[in-house]
Design an enzyme around this catalytic site. Structure first.
Site, PDB file in Angstrom:
ATOM      1  N   ASP A 198       0.812  -1.220   0.000  1.00 59.22           N
ATOM      2  CA  ASP A 198       0.000   0.000   0.000  1.00 59.22           C
ATOM      3  C   ASP A 198       0.843   1.268   0.000  1.00 59.22           C
ATOM      4  OD1 ASP A 198      -2.463   1.505   0.269  1.00 59.22           O
ATOM      5  OD2 ASP A 198      -1.989   1.781   2.382  1.00 59.22           O
ATOM      6  N   SER A 222      -7.215   5.796   0.102  1.00 58.55           N
ATOM      7  CA  SER A 222      -7.432   4.463  -0.464  1.00 58.55           C
ATOM      8  C   SER A 222      -8.873   4.038  -0.241  1.00 58.55           C
ATOM      9  CB  SER A 222      -6.490   3.451   0.179  1.00 58.55           C
ATOM     10  OG  SER A 222      -5.142   3.824  -0.001  1.00 58.55           O
ATOM     11  N   GLN A 272      -5.457  -1.441  -6.558  1.00 57.98           N
ATOM     12  CA  GLN A 272      -6.063  -0.535  -5.588  1.00 57.98           C
ATOM     13  C   GLN A 272      -6.767   0.609  -6.316  1.00 57.98           C
ATOM     14  OE1 GLN A 272      -4.207   2.686  -2.702  1.00 57.98           O
ATOM     15  NE2 GLN A 272      -4.057   0.672  -1.712  1.00 57.98           N
TER      16      GLN A 272
END
Length: 286
Positions: A198, A222, A272
């Protein structure tokens, strides 16, 4: 980092397994998303036989977490089959969910084997400057976001912390590794890989539009995260994270990535979607 992902079992008992964990201190006070990813994987793994390993996860970031507070994780044992197990993990702060994930685990089985090769002609990490070389001009509080991390990063091309450079391209590559050797436990390495996944994946979206992290008024969050573990590799050795963004529209951007060991082994794939707001950007920009 290792102490944060080493969760404690709770005395509380419900129809689900309960674990508790701390948060890393963050300069802006928000829980780092990769931390919650790693902790959720660890929580789910604690309910699975050791020989059955995580191979995929799909999660949603529901609310920003407070890094000054602990996190409670509840694990629902959805399914246990002959080869696969499925778990749902939810992360809570003050009784409110901040992250929800479903992960799948599998026994090691023989089968077909192929992989996309690692890109060629990529500079070696030793030939690239470390993060400190790119932080001149940043406020000390902003610098802490990068220097306090337990990971060493080397961007290709240069990072976009202060400026995005002249080229607008929806792709980048990042060498990364944990700064110190960690235990050999493969489960720990898989959890830490989720932690790292991430960290920079949003940047291919920013690069496509010439936007740096220092852009005044920039807002990035996110929304969801998916990850597939393919093969084992050590996270305390150099890995190449190849990233690209196929689309951005409507205040959202999608990024995907592949993580390779230095020898070319494809360790994992990642996707993502983020919420992104850039002051002055048109509603249909992209």
């Amino acid at each position: 980092m290792l102490s944060v992902i080493d969760l404690s079992a709770s005395d509380a008992r419900t129809t689900e397994d309960i674990f508790t964990g701390a948060s890393q201190s963050m300069p802006l006070g928000r829980v780092y998303g990769g931390q919650v990813l790693a902790q959720s994987i660890v929580a789910a793994s604690r309910t699975i036989p050791e020989e059955r390993i995580v191979h995929s996860m799909h999660g949603y970031f529901l609310r920003p977490g407070d890094s000054a507070k602990g996190i409670t994780f509840s694990v629902d044992r959805i399914h246990d089959g002959r080869s696969f197990s499925t778990r749902r993990t939810q992360a809570f702060q003050e009784g409110v969910p901040i992250f929800s994930m479903i992960a799948s685990f599998q026994d090691e089985d023989p089968g077909l084997d192929h992989q996309e090769p690692m890109p060629e002609d990529v500079p070696a990490p030793e030939d690239l400057p470390d993060v400190e070389a790119h932080l001149s001009g940043l406020h000390p509080m902003s610098k802490r976001l990068f220097t306090d991390r337990p990971v060493d990063l080397r961007h290709i091309p240069a990072p976009i912390y202060v400026t995005a450079g002249a080229e607008k391209a929806p792709r980048q590559a990042v060498w990364m590794r944990i700064r110190r050797p960690i235990p050999d436990d493969p489960a720990v390495h898989r959890a830490v890989l989720a932690y790292l996944s991430d960290l920079t994946i949003q940047e291919s979206i920013l690069r496509a539009h010439g936007v740096s992290w220092a852009t005044p008024g920039l807002k990035v969050a996110s929304l969801d995260h998916a990850m597939w573990w393919h093969r084992f590799g050590r996270v305390d050795e150099w890995m190449l994270y190849v990233q690209e963004s196929p689309s951005a529209r409507g205040g959202r951007g999608l990024a995907s990535g592949r993580i390779y060991a230095a020898d070319g082994t494809l360790m994992a794939s990642v996707a993502q979607e983020i919420m992104i707001r850039v002051p002055g950007a048109g509603s249909d920009a992209g």
